[in-house]
Design a protein around this motif. Structure first.
Motif, PDB file in Angstrom:
ATOM      1  N   LEU A   1       5.563  15.338   4.374  1.00 49.07           N
ATOM      2  CA  LEU A   1       4.117  15.120   5.102  1.00 49.07           C
ATOM      3  C   LEU A   1       3.447  14.148   4.326  1.00 49.07           C
ATOM      4  O   LEU A   1       2.543  13.283   4.815  1.00 49.07           O
ATOM      5  N   LEU A   2       3.388  13.998   3.115  1.00 48.23           N
ATOM      6  CA  LEU A   2       2.572  13.116   2.185  1.00 48.23           C
ATOM      7  C   LEU A   2       2.934  11.543   2.549  1.00 48.23           C
ATOM      8  O   LEU A   2       2.116  10.618   2.871  1.00 48.23           O
ATOM      9  N   LEU A   3       4.221  11.374   2.813  1.00 49.80           N
ATOM     10  CA  LEU A   3       4.761   9.851   3.020  1.00 49.80           C
ATOM     11  C   LEU A   3       4.220   9.651   4.696  1.00 49.80           C
ATOM     12  O   LEU A   3       3.721   8.512   4.799  1.00 49.80           O
ATOM     13  N   GLU A   4       4.304  10.616   5.543  1.00 43.14           N
ATOM     14  CA  GLU A   4       3.701  10.595   6.841  1.00 43.14           C
ATOM     15  C   GLU A   4       2.069  10.451   6.745  1.00 43.14           C
ATOM     16  O   GLU A   4       1.706   9.538   7.411  1.00 43.14           O
ATOM     17  N   GLY A   5       1.615  11.071   5.849  1.00 42.25           N
ATOM     18  CA  GLY A   5       0.183  10.963   5.735  1.00 42.25           C
ATOM     19  C   GLY A   5      -0.087   9.424   5.341  1.00 42.25           C
ATOM     20  O   GLY A   5      -1.208   8.933   5.809  1.00 42.25           O
ATOM     21  N   ILE A   6       0.521   8.881   4.459  1.00 41.04           N
ATOM     22  CA  ILE A   6       0.359   7.527   3.737  1.00 41.04           C
ATOM     23  C   ILE A   6       0.678   6.586   5.389  1.00 41.04           C
ATOM     24  O   ILE A   6      -0.284   5.634   5.265  1.00 41.04           O
ATOM     25  N   ASP A   7       1.636   6.893   5.810  1.00 42.78           N
ATOM     26  CA  ASP A   7       1.722   5.954   6.969  1.00 42.78           C
ATOM     27  C   ASP A   7       0.635   5.855   7.982  1.00 42.78           C
ATOM     28  O   ASP A   7       0.267   4.792   8.510  1.00 42.78           O
TER      29      ASP A   7
ATOM     30  N   LEU B   1       0.821  -1.057   0.133  1.00 39.62           N
ATOM     31  CA  LEU B   1       0.096  -0.002   0.023  1.00 39.62           C
ATOM     32  C   LEU B   1       0.818   1.326   0.118  1.00 39.62           C
ATOM     33  O   LEU B   1       0.467   2.210  -0.721  1.00 39.62           O
ATOM     34  N   LYS B   2       2.194   1.438   0.568  1.00 40.81           N
ATOM     35  CA  LYS B   2       2.680   2.517   0.905  1.00 40.81           C
ATOM     36  C   LYS B   2       3.504   2.473  -0.837  1.00 40.81           C
ATOM     37  O   LYS B   2       3.849   3.696  -1.015  1.00 40.81           O
ATOM     38  N   GLN B   3       4.030   1.550  -1.181  1.00 44.70           N
ATOM     39  CA  GLN B   3       4.650   1.424  -2.607  1.00 44.70           C
ATOM     40  C   GLN B   3       3.565   2.103  -3.507  1.00 44.70           C
ATOM     41  O   GLN B   3       3.984   2.800  -4.383  1.00 44.70           O
ATOM     42  N   PHE B   4       2.412   1.579  -3.503  1.00 43.45           N
ATOM     43  CA  PHE B   4       1.287   2.339  -4.444  1.00 43.45           C
ATOM     44  C   PHE B   4       1.260   3.822  -4.347  1.00 43.45           C
ATOM     45  O   PHE B   4       1.302   4.515  -5.157  1.00 43.45           O
ATOM     46  N   ALA B   5       1.275   4.470  -3.188  1.00 47.27           N
ATOM     47  CA  ALA B   5       1.261   5.759  -2.864  1.00 47.27           C
ATOM     48  C   ALA B   5       2.512   6.309  -3.329  1.00 47.27           C
ATOM     49  O   ALA B   5       2.546   7.542  -4.095  1.00 47.27           O
ATOM     50  N   ARG B   6       3.811   5.798  -3.103  1.00 51.10           N
ATOM     51  CA  ARG B   6       4.779   6.435  -3.439  1.00 51.10           C
ATOM     52  C   ARG B   6       5.060   6.311  -5.024  1.00 51.10           C
ATOM     53  O   ARG B   6       5.479   7.318  -5.645  1.00 51.10           O
TER      54      ARG B   6
END
Length: 224
Positions: A201-207, A92-97
Protein backbone atom coordinates in the motif's frame (compact mmCIF):
# COMPACT_ATOMS: atom_id res chain seq x y z
CA UNK A 1 48.41 14.18 22.60
CA UNK A 2 48.50 17.35 24.72
CA UNK A 3 46.59 17.90 27.94
CA UNK A 4 43.96 20.11 26.30
CA UNK A 5 43.41 17.64 23.46
CA UNK A 6 43.05 14.81 25.94
CA UNK A 7 40.48 16.76 27.94
CA UNK A 8 38.48 17.61 24.84
CA UNK A 9 38.51 13.97 23.75
CA UNK A 10 37.33 12.88 27.19
CA UNK A 11 34.51 15.44 27.03
CA UNK A 12 33.42 14.18 23.62
CA UNK A 13 33.46 10.56 24.83
CA UNK A 14 31.38 11.47 27.87
CA UNK A 15 29.00 13.51 25.74
CA UNK A 16 28.44 10.56 23.39
CA UNK A 17 27.96 8.24 26.39
CA UNK A 18 25.15 10.48 27.60
CA UNK A 19 23.49 10.53 24.17
CA UNK A 20 23.82 6.72 24.01
CA UNK A 21 22.10 6.46 27.37
CA UNK A 22 19.40 8.90 26.26
CA UNK A 23 18.68 6.76 23.22
CA UNK A 24 18.25 3.64 25.31
CA UNK A 25 15.91 5.35 27.77
CA UNK A 26 13.84 7.34 25.28
CA UNK A 27 13.59 4.47 22.80
CA UNK A 28 12.40 2.09 25.52
CA UNK A 29 10.16 4.39 27.59
CA UNK A 30 9.15 7.04 25.08
CA UNK A 31 10.01 10.73 25.18
CA UNK A 32 7.22 11.80 27.54
CA UNK A 33 7.94 9.16 30.18
CA UNK A 34 11.73 9.40 30.04
CA UNK A 35 13.38 11.62 32.64
CA UNK A 36 16.81 13.11 33.18
CA UNK A 37 17.04 10.90 36.27
CA UNK A 38 16.51 7.82 34.08
CA UNK A 39 19.17 9.00 31.66
CA UNK A 40 21.65 9.76 34.42
CA UNK A 41 21.09 6.32 35.91
CA UNK A 42 21.60 4.62 32.54
CA UNK A 43 24.73 6.64 31.82
CA UNK A 44 26.01 6.07 35.39
CA UNK A 45 26.51 9.80 35.87
CA UNK A 46 24.95 12.27 38.27
CA UNK A 47 22.22 14.62 37.11
CA UNK A 48 24.66 17.45 37.67
CA UNK A 49 27.07 15.86 35.18
CA UNK A 50 24.29 15.50 32.61
CA UNK A 51 23.51 19.20 32.92
CA UNK A 52 27.15 20.11 32.43
CA UNK A 53 26.88 18.78 28.88
CA UNK A 54 23.20 19.25 28.02
CA UNK A 55 20.63 21.84 29.05
CA UNK A 56 17.58 19.61 28.97
CA UNK A 57 15.89 16.42 27.84
CA UNK A 58 14.71 18.40 24.81
CA UNK A 59 18.31 19.05 23.75
CA UNK A 60 19.11 15.36 24.08
CA UNK A 61 16.12 14.55 21.88
CA UNK A 62 17.49 16.86 19.22
CA UNK A 63 20.87 15.12 19.45
CA UNK A 64 19.14 11.77 18.90
CA UNK A 65 17.34 13.16 15.84
CA UNK A 66 20.64 14.48 14.49
CA UNK A 67 22.03 10.95 14.65
CA UNK A 68 18.95 9.61 12.92
CA UNK A 69 19.00 12.24 10.18
CA UNK A 70 22.69 11.53 9.52
CA UNK A 71 21.99 7.84 9.03
CA UNK A 72 19.01 8.60 6.80
CA UNK A 73 21.03 11.04 4.68
CA UNK A 74 23.77 8.44 4.26
CA UNK A 75 21.16 6.04 2.93
CA UNK A 76 19.70 8.72 0.66
CA UNK A 77 23.12 9.54 -0.77
CA UNK A 78 24.03 5.91 -1.47
CA UNK A 79 21.76 5.47 -4.53
CA UNK A 80 22.17 9.04 -5.83
CA UNK A 81 24.63 8.01 -8.53
CA UNK A 82 22.28 5.27 -9.67
CA UNK A 83 19.22 7.53 -10.07
CA UNK A 84 20.68 10.99 -10.70
CA UNK A 85 20.64 10.53 -14.46
CA UNK A 86 17.22 8.93 -14.72
CA UNK A 87 13.68 10.19 -14.74
CA UNK A 88 12.83 12.57 -11.88
CA UNK A 89 9.67 10.58 -11.18
CA UNK A 90 11.84 7.56 -10.43
CA UNK A 91 14.01 9.73 -8.18
CA UNK A 92 10.94 10.63 -6.14
CA UNK A 93 9.97 6.99 -5.86
CA UNK A 94 13.49 6.08 -4.79
CA UNK A 95 13.30 8.77 -2.10
CA UNK A 96 10.22 7.12 -0.61
CA UNK A 97 11.65 3.59 -0.90
CA UNK A 98 14.81 4.68 0.92
CA UNK A 99 12.73 6.26 3.65
CA UNK A 100 10.86 2.98 3.99
CA UNK A 101 14.12 1.02 4.14
CA UNK A 102 15.34 3.40 6.86
CA UNK A 103 12.16 2.73 8.85
CA UNK A 104 12.92 -1.00 8.73
CA UNK A 105 16.64 -0.80 9.52
CA UNK A 106 16.45 1.95 12.13
CA UNK A 107 12.89 1.85 13.52
CA UNK A 108 13.74 3.75 16.71
CA UNK A 109 15.40 6.65 14.89
CA UNK A 110 12.56 6.64 12.38
CA UNK A 111 9.98 6.78 15.17
CA UNK A 112 11.83 9.64 16.88
CA UNK A 113 11.93 11.67 13.67
CA UNK A 114 8.32 10.84 12.82
CA UNK A 115 7.07 11.85 16.26
CA UNK A 116 8.89 15.15 15.96
CA UNK A 117 7.65 15.77 12.40
CA UNK A 118 4.06 14.91 13.35
CA UNK A 119 4.14 16.51 16.79
CA UNK A 120 2.42 19.72 17.81
CA UNK A 121 5.33 21.02 19.84
CA UNK A 122 8.74 21.89 18.52
CA UNK A 123 10.85 20.97 21.55
CA UNK A 124 12.40 24.44 21.60
CA UNK A 125 12.56 25.02 25.35
CA UNK A 126 16.06 24.60 26.73
CA UNK A 127 17.58 23.69 23.36
CA UNK A 128 20.67 25.72 22.38
CA UNK A 129 20.60 27.28 18.93
CA UNK A 130 23.50 25.12 17.78
CA UNK A 131 21.64 21.88 18.52
CA UNK A 132 18.45 23.14 16.86
CA UNK A 133 20.22 24.49 13.81
CA UNK A 134 22.15 21.28 13.17
CA UNK A 135 18.94 19.27 13.30
CA UNK A 136 17.09 21.77 11.12
CA UNK A 137 19.91 21.89 8.56
CA UNK A 138 19.90 18.10 8.24
CA UNK A 139 16.12 18.17 7.84
CA UNK A 140 16.46 20.82 5.14
CA UNK A 141 19.03 18.65 3.39
CA UNK A 142 16.38 15.94 3.20
CA UNK A 143 13.91 18.50 1.89
CA UNK A 144 16.44 19.55 -0.76
CA UNK A 145 16.31 16.06 -2.29
CA UNK A 146 12.62 16.63 -2.99
CA UNK A 147 12.99 20.14 -4.39
CA UNK A 148 15.91 19.03 -6.57
CA UNK A 149 13.92 16.11 -8.01
CA UNK A 150 10.96 18.39 -8.70
CA UNK A 151 13.15 20.96 -10.48
CA UNK A 152 14.72 18.18 -12.54
CA UNK A 153 11.29 16.84 -13.42
CA UNK A 154 10.05 20.21 -14.64
CA UNK A 155 13.19 20.61 -16.77
CA UNK A 156 12.73 17.09 -18.15
CA UNK A 157 9.10 17.81 -18.95
CA UNK A 158 7.82 14.92 -16.83
CA UNK A 159 6.46 17.09 -13.98
CA UNK A 160 3.89 19.83 -14.41
CA UNK A 161 5.55 23.18 -15.08
CA UNK A 162 2.80 25.12 -13.28
CA UNK A 163 3.77 23.69 -9.88
CA UNK A 164 5.52 25.76 -7.23
CA UNK A 165 8.54 23.64 -6.32
CA UNK A 166 8.67 24.51 -2.61
CA UNK A 167 4.91 24.22 -2.09
CA UNK A 168 4.84 20.88 -3.90
CA UNK A 169 7.80 19.56 -1.89
CA UNK A 170 6.07 20.48 1.38
CA UNK A 171 2.87 18.76 0.28
CA UNK A 172 4.73 15.65 -0.91
CA UNK A 173 6.69 15.43 2.34
CA UNK A 174 3.53 15.88 4.41
CA UNK A 175 1.61 13.28 2.41
CA UNK A 176 4.50 10.82 2.59
CA UNK A 177 4.73 11.22 6.37
CA UNK A 178 0.98 10.71 6.58
CA UNK A 179 1.23 7.48 4.59
CA UNK A 180 3.99 6.15 6.80
CA UNK A 181 2.19 7.20 9.97
CA UNK A 182 -1.06 5.48 9.01
CA UNK A 183 0.37 2.35 7.43
CA UNK A 184 2.80 1.69 10.27
CA UNK A 185 0.53 2.49 13.22
CA UNK A 186 -2.52 0.77 11.68
CA UNK A 187 -0.61 -2.11 10.11
CA UNK A 188 -2.43 -4.85 12.03
CA UNK A 189 -5.86 -3.30 11.48
CA UNK A 190 -5.28 -2.91 7.74
CA UNK A 191 -4.01 -6.46 7.42
CA UNK A 192 -6.79 -7.99 9.56
CA UNK A 193 -9.83 -6.10 8.27
CA UNK A 194 -8.81 -5.18 4.74
CA UNK A 195 -6.41 -8.04 3.94
CA UNK A 196 -3.86 -5.57 2.59
CA UNK A 197 -0.11 -5.47 3.00
CA UNK A 198 1.19 -2.14 4.37
CA UNK A 199 4.37 -2.22 2.29
CA UNK A 200 2.44 -2.76 -0.94
CA UNK A 201 0.00 0.00 0.00
CA UNK A 202 2.88 2.35 0.75
CA UNK A 203 4.47 1.85 -2.65
CA UNK A 204 1.06 2.18 -4.32
CA UNK A 205 0.45 5.38 -2.38
CA UNK A 206 3.78 6.82 -3.52
CA UNK A 207 2.86 5.97 -7.12
CA UNK A 208 -0.41 7.87 -6.66
CA UNK A 209 1.42 10.92 -5.29
CA UNK A 210 3.93 10.87 -8.14
CA UNK A 211 1.19 10.58 -10.77
CA UNK A 212 -0.59 13.60 -9.28
CA UNK A 213 2.29 15.91 -10.23
CA UNK A 214 3.46 14.46 -13.52
CA UNK A 215 2.79 16.31 -16.76
CA UNK A 216 -0.23 15.28 -18.82
CA UNK A 217 1.88 14.13 -21.74
CA UNK A 218 4.07 12.05 -19.46
CA UNK A 219 1.05 10.64 -17.67
CA UNK A 220 0.03 8.85 -20.85
CA UNK A 221 3.46 7.30 -21.33
CA UNK A 222 4.81 6.71 -17.84
CA UNK A 223 4.88 3.16 -16.55
CA UNK A 224 5.57 2.11 -13.03
Amino acid sequence: MGVNERKEKEKEVRRNDIIDASEKVIFSKGYDLATIEDIAREAEFSKRTIYVYFNSKEQLYFEIMVRGYRKLIQMMEAPVDEVSGVNALDQLKQFARTLYQFSKEYPDYFKAIMEYENGERDFVNGVPDQSKEECYLLGEKMFAYLTSALKNGIEQGVIRSDLDVVNSAIVLWSCTLGLFNTLIKKRNYIQHYHKRDSEELLLEGIDTLVRSIQSESRGKQYEK
